[in-house]
Design a protein around this motif. Sequence first.
Motif, PDB file in Angstrom:
ATOM      1  N   LEU A  21      -9.717  -0.744  22.820  1.00 53.71           N
ATOM      2  CA  LEU A  21      -9.106  -1.169  24.076  1.00 53.71           C
ATOM      3  C   LEU A  21      -8.809  -2.661  24.103  1.00 53.71           C
ATOM      4  CD1 LEU A  21     -11.272   0.876  26.635  1.00 53.71           C
ATOM      5  CD2 LEU A  21      -9.117   1.530  25.522  1.00 53.71           C
ATOM      6  N   TYR A  22      -9.609  -3.429  23.391  1.00 45.94           N
ATOM      7  CA  TYR A  22      -9.421  -4.884  23.375  1.00 45.94           C
ATOM      8  C   TYR A  22      -8.828  -5.384  22.052  1.00 45.94           C
ATOM      9  CZ  TYR A  22     -12.436  -4.533  27.460  1.00 45.94           C
ATOM     10  OH  TYR A  22     -12.965  -4.197  28.685  1.00 45.94           O
ATOM     11  N   GLY A  23      -8.456  -4.439  21.176  1.00 50.21           N
ATOM     12  CA  GLY A  23      -7.817  -4.816  19.926  1.00 50.21           C
ATOM     13  C   GLY A  23      -8.740  -4.909  18.731  1.00 50.21           C
ATOM     14  N   TRP A  24     -10.069  -4.711  18.945  1.00 51.32           N
ATOM     15  CA  TRP A  24     -11.030  -4.803  17.845  1.00 51.32           C
ATOM     16  C   TRP A  24     -11.372  -3.412  17.320  1.00 51.32           C
ATOM     17  CZ3 TRP A  24     -11.192  -9.737  16.729  1.00 51.32           C
ATOM     18  CH2 TRP A  24     -11.066 -10.685  17.749  1.00 51.32           C
ATOM     19  N   GLU A  25     -11.899  -3.350  16.108  1.00 52.39           N
ATOM     20  CA  GLU A  25     -12.266  -2.062  15.515  1.00 52.39           C
ATOM     21  C   GLU A  25     -13.386  -1.399  16.317  1.00 52.39           C
ATOM     22  OE1 GLU A  25     -13.791  -0.179  11.238  1.00 52.39           O
ATOM     23  OE2 GLU A  25     -13.455  -2.342  11.437  1.00 52.39           O
ATOM     24  N   VAL A  26     -13.247  -0.101  16.540  1.00 48.34           N
ATOM     25  CA  VAL A  26     -14.261   0.682  17.251  1.00 48.34           C
ATOM     26  C   VAL A  26     -15.222   1.269  16.214  1.00 48.34           C
ATOM     27  CG1 VAL A  26     -14.703   2.600  18.824  1.00 48.34           C
ATOM     28  CG2 VAL A  26     -12.608   1.243  19.068  1.00 48.34           C
ATOM     29  N   VAL A  27     -16.523   1.034  16.411  1.00 51.00           N
ATOM     30  CA  VAL A  27     -17.524   1.487  15.450  1.00 51.00           C
ATOM     31  C   VAL A  27     -18.557   2.379  16.150  1.00 51.00           C
ATOM     32  CG1 VAL A  27     -17.243  -0.576  14.028  1.00 51.00           C
ATOM     33  CG2 VAL A  27     -18.996  -0.557  15.814  1.00 51.00           C
ATOM     34  N   ASP A  28     -19.313   3.098  15.336  1.00 49.04           N
ATOM     35  CA  ASP A  28     -20.466   3.883  15.809  1.00 49.04           C
ATOM     36  C   ASP A  28     -20.097   4.827  16.950  1.00 49.04           C
ATOM     37  OD1 ASP A  28     -21.789   2.356  13.968  1.00 49.04           O
ATOM     38  OD2 ASP A  28     -22.665   0.974  15.416  1.00 49.04           O
ATOM     39  N   CYS A  29     -19.210   5.753  16.652  1.00 47.51           N
ATOM     40  CA  CYS A  29     -18.808   6.722  17.663  1.00 47.51           C
ATOM     41  C   CYS A  29     -18.596   8.089  17.023  1.00 47.51           C
ATOM     42  CB  CYS A  29     -17.528   6.272  18.381  1.00 47.51           C
ATOM     43  SG  CYS A  29     -16.091   6.156  17.292  1.00 47.51           S
ATOM     44  N   VAL A  30     -18.540   9.122  17.864  1.00 49.38           N
ATOM     45  CA  VAL A  30     -18.292  10.494  17.422  1.00 49.38           C
ATOM     46  C   VAL A  30     -17.010  10.969  18.086  1.00 49.38           C
ATOM     47  CG1 VAL A  30     -19.152  12.854  17.337  1.00 49.38           C
ATOM     48  CG2 VAL A  30     -20.762  10.934  17.190  1.00 49.38           C
ATOM     49  N   VAL A  31     -16.044  11.402  17.286  1.00 52.34           N
ATOM     50  CA  VAL A  31     -14.782  11.935  17.790  1.00 52.34           C
ATOM     51  C   VAL A  31     -14.723  13.415  17.445  1.00 52.34           C
ATOM     52  CG1 VAL A  31     -12.273  11.787  17.713  1.00 52.34           C
ATOM     53  CG2 VAL A  31     -13.635   9.709  17.477  1.00 52.34           C
ATOM     54  N   THR A  32     -14.468  14.249  18.454  1.00 51.49           N
ATOM     55  CA  THR A  32     -14.447  15.700  18.264  1.00 51.49           C
ATOM     56  C   THR A  32     -13.078  16.253  18.620  1.00 51.49           C
ATOM     57  OG1 THR A  32     -16.798  15.787  18.841  1.00 51.49           O
ATOM     58  CG2 THR A  32     -15.583  17.867  18.855  1.00 51.49           C
ATOM     59  N   LEU A  33     -12.514  17.045  17.729  1.00 48.62           N
ATOM     60  CA  LEU A  33     -11.240  17.721  17.977  1.00 48.62           C
ATOM     61  C   LEU A  33     -11.513  18.970  18.802  1.00 48.62           C
ATOM     62  CD1 LEU A  33      -8.163  17.865  17.352  1.00 48.62           C
ATOM     63  CD2 LEU A  33      -8.753  19.197  15.316  1.00 48.62           C
ATOM     64  N   THR A  34     -10.974  19.032  20.022  1.00 46.14           N
ATOM     65  CA  THR A  34     -11.297  20.120  20.954  1.00 46.14           C
ATOM     66  C   THR A  34     -10.159  21.105  21.169  1.00 46.14           C
ATOM     67  OG1 THR A  34     -10.597  18.752  22.836  1.00 46.14           O
ATOM     68  CG2 THR A  34     -12.931  18.650  22.204  1.00 46.14           C
ATOM     69  N   ASP A  35      -8.913  20.683  20.947  1.00 42.27           N
ATOM     70  CA  ASP A  35      -7.763  21.561  21.197  1.00 42.27           C
ATOM     71  C   ASP A  35      -6.672  21.287  20.173  1.00 42.27           C
ATOM     72  OD1 ASP A  35      -8.180  22.803  24.161  1.00 42.27           O
ATOM     73  OD2 ASP A  35      -8.929  20.733  24.106  1.00 42.27           O
ATOM     74  N   THR A  36      -6.005  22.342  19.727  1.00 41.42           N
ATOM     75  CA  THR A  36      -4.847  22.193  18.831  1.00 41.42           C
ATOM     76  C   THR A  36      -3.865  23.328  19.089  1.00 41.42           C
ATOM     77  OG1 THR A  36      -5.854  23.479  17.050  1.00 41.42           O
ATOM     78  CG2 THR A  36      -6.158  21.090  16.978  1.00 41.42           C
ATOM     79  N   ALA A  37      -2.582  23.052  18.814  1.00 43.13           N
ATOM     80  CA  ALA A  37      -1.542  24.077  18.812  1.00 43.13           C
ATOM     81  C   ALA A  37      -0.332  23.496  18.104  1.00 43.13           C
ATOM     82  CB  ALA A  37      -1.183  24.519  20.228  1.00 43.13           C
ATOM     83  N   TYR A  38       0.488  24.385  17.540  1.00 45.10           N
ATOM     84  CA  TYR A  38       1.717  23.921  16.900  1.00 45.10           C
ATOM     85  C   TYR A  38       2.753  25.030  16.958  1.00 45.10           C
ATOM     86  CZ  TYR A  38       0.753  26.705  12.673  1.00 45.10           C
ATOM     87  OH  TYR A  38       0.542  27.727  11.790  1.00 45.10           O
ATOM     88  N   PHE A  39       3.998  24.709  16.645  1.00 50.57           N
ATOM     89  CA  PHE A  39       5.096  25.670  16.701  1.00 50.57           C
ATOM     90  C   PHE A  39       5.805  25.655  15.357  1.00 50.57           C
ATOM     91  CE2 PHE A  39       9.533  26.870  17.818  1.00 50.57           C
ATOM     92  CZ  PHE A  39       9.277  28.127  18.346  1.00 50.57           C
ATOM     93  N   SER A  40       5.609  26.729  14.590  1.00 55.03           N
ATOM     94  CA  SER A  40       6.216  26.817  13.256  1.00 55.03           C
ATOM     95  C   SER A  40       7.642  27.373  13.378  1.00 55.03           C
ATOM     96  CB  SER A  40       5.369  27.732  12.367  1.00 55.03           C
ATOM     97  OG  SER A  40       5.920  27.835  11.086  1.00 55.03           O
ATOM     98  N   PRO A  41       8.611  26.845  12.650  1.00 50.33           N
ATOM     99  CA  PRO A  41       8.489  25.819  11.604  1.00 50.33           C
ATOM    100  C   PRO A  41       8.845  24.421  12.083  1.00 50.33           C
ATOM    101  CG  PRO A  41      10.628  26.842  11.432  1.00 50.33           C
ATOM    102  CD  PRO A  41       9.967  27.458  12.646  1.00 50.33           C
ATOM    103  N   VAL A  42       8.877  24.222  13.387  1.00 48.60           N
ATOM    104  CA  VAL A  42       9.357  22.946  13.936  1.00 48.60           C
ATOM    105  C   VAL A  42       8.336  21.826  13.730  1.00 48.60           C
ATOM    106  CG1 VAL A  42      10.085  21.752  16.047  1.00 48.60           C
ATOM    107  CG2 VAL A  42      10.781  24.135  15.627  1.00 48.60           C
ATOM    108  N   THR A  43       7.059  22.127  13.992  1.00 48.59           N
ATOM    109  CA  THR A  43       6.025  21.085  13.975  1.00 48.59           C
ATOM    110  C   THR A  43       5.775  20.583  12.554  1.00 48.59           C
ATOM    111  OG1 THR A  43       4.975  22.229  15.816  1.00 48.59           O
ATOM    112  CG2 THR A  43       3.697  20.504  14.730  1.00 48.59           C
ATOM    113  N   SER A  44       5.586  19.273  12.432  1.00 50.73           N
ATOM    114  CA  SER A  44       5.255  18.661  11.139  1.00 50.73           C
ATOM    115  C   SER A  44       3.973  17.848  11.277  1.00 50.73           C
ATOM    116  CB  SER A  44       6.386  17.740  10.670  1.00 50.73           C
ATOM    117  OG  SER A  44       6.478  16.604  11.514  1.00 50.73           O
ATOM    118  N   ALA A  45       3.409  17.453  10.134  1.00 49.21           N
ATOM    119  CA  ALA A  45       2.225  16.590  10.169  1.00 49.21           C
ATOM    120  C   ALA A  45       2.534  15.276  10.869  1.00 49.21           C
ATOM    121  CB  ALA A  45       1.734  16.338   8.737  1.00 49.21           C
ATOM    122  N   GLY A  46       3.778  14.825  10.740  1.00 49.68           N
ATOM    123  CA  GLY A  46       4.177  13.575  11.402  1.00 49.68           C
ATOM    124  C   GLY A  46       4.060  13.658  12.908  1.00 49.68           C
TER     125      GLY A  46
END
Length: 655
Positions: A503-528
């Motif tokens: 938030l202030y421009g510095w590296e964020v350390v010592d945290c846990v990030v959890t992926l909770t939701d995903t969806a995509y539409f083939s073949p339109v969606t790309s990794a980009g």
Amino acid sequence: MGSLNIGIVAHVDAGKTSLTERLLHHTGVIDQVGSVDAGSTQTDSMEMERRRGITIRSAVVSFTIDGLQVNLIDTPGHPDFIAEVERALRVLDGAVLVVSCVEGVQAQTRILMRTLTRLRIPVLIFANKIDRGGARYHELLDTIGEKLTPHRLAMSTVTDPGTTTARSLPLPLSEGKRAASVTDLLADGSDAFLESYLTDPTHLTEHDYRTELARQIRQARVVPVYFGSAVTGQGVEELLDAIKEFLPPSDGNASARLRASVFKIDWAPSGEKVAYARVYSGQLTAREPVDTYRRGRTDEVIEGSGKVTSVRVFAHGTTTHETVAGPGDIAKVYGLAHVQVGDQLGSPEGLPSGGYFAPPSLETVVGAAQPDQNAQFYQHLLRLAEEDPLINVRRNETDRTISVALYGEVQREVIKGLMLDRHGIEMVFEETTTVYVEKVEGTGHGLEVIWQNEFPATVGLRIEPGPAGTGVQYRIEVEPGGLPAAFHKAIEETVRHTLQQGLYGWEVVDCVVTLTDTAYFSPVTSAGDFRKLTPLVLMTALRTAGTTVHEPVNQFEVEVPDDTVHAVISRLAAARAIVDQCDTHGPVSRLHGTIPASSVHDIERQLPGLSHGEGVFVSSLSGHRRTTGNPPTRPRTDGNPLHRKEYLSHVLKRV
């Protein structure tokens, strides 16, 4: 007889490079001993090293002792180049720590010895400059025992110390009272040796003592001390004998999988990149493909590959010859255009996960004095960062400003000099600032749903605080098979990259990030699409959780005369240091505590004047503590995903 890789390490001006020259002369590599002052040494090959009389980059030279091939790495002594020392330590079988008999044990000496001890690298101490005025023998031995290691053993005595006629005389191990004191030292590491001595002291021979001493030196339990002079050559012959007898030669299986570590990057006259690598196992062969492995900024393993075009092994002095590199060899490797310092070749096994020394805690904005040179200046700076990755070149894509991380002022002047010497570009530096970090305060969530945002993708993330020192931990709560592996990889890599600016421009350390939701539409969606969407989601979660800014803090130890304690404590308090402990030993007092890393340089500069020139200051990064007042900020270089419209204009190239 095999090979042995050793390093010469010391505080600046202790005589490391001079000792290297003397070792090369004694082993017949050079006919005449070079001079640091005259700029004629073998290992200080850079023009700036010759001009300044200091070692900036590690250098490799090779010699033989009765058939034993020794590769010697001469390392920098100034604290600003501690990262260069770290890279050398990773490839050593043993080390020679040089201490001046005049200046004694200094701050950098203690830091180096602590690191060598922690890594269990066998060490020989060479007490240099016995011929210089003010040289000390008994007092230096006592200081080594008190400040470096209690398990030190004098291997020589000195006649006429401090004079031009000073001589170093070897000490036997098994005679008279000397035998009893040596036995006391060795008995701490061997009950069997103690039992043999108590059964029949006369039965133990000089050979028995030396055999047990060699075993304990190789286990990094005992540290022998040799006195001498690199200038006159006194004690150097005994040191060479000790290198052969006491330090453990390299081992490794030539038929096993290749594992080699890159510890230095250089450039051939043609401009081709040259990687210096120490081989641990297997064989490194020219005209063969090789896999590479490295740690990313957030500790993930990054794989790559390349084709080696040439392998040159050190053989005599600084000369090399084309051959296959096997276990124990140090080789110059050509053809790996994308290789970096710290990469491992052939296998990820044993790939280091962290540094031995703290990363730079200072940062400054840099540029070319002539604005029209800024484009080529940036490219040259990136190339310089390949030699020293910890300078961490960053460019703000919005205002095109460039910043680098630094250990101190000497390193800044060296970078400036290298840019001028190599490329004719005059650098300008803005004011040096401290590098802070951010830590997550609470738990935050972010969610962007497919067809309800600008990308055909859904990403949901939760962020929360993690245990201190654990970096960024990434977890998945969704069904892994519900998303192609390439998309999962894109999300995780983007999460880690995005958290380099909180938030202030510095590296964020010592945290846990959890992926909770995903969806995509083939073949339109790309990794980009996931790479572009993830920063928006993560910053929403981070803004909800909140962050606090923390400054780097060093743990310090100050040793000063007792009558200067009050003045030193007052100055430490003014520097926002916290003194936790004060011990007095006779006329000397030791202060322990913590101090902001940004104040270390000022304390080091002012301490001599506060302590009659007798103060010793040692510090190392011990963590971070929360800042008070308004949190310091750093300009963003990531398109600013905190501001949706600005970020989308950046990633979608809208006007």
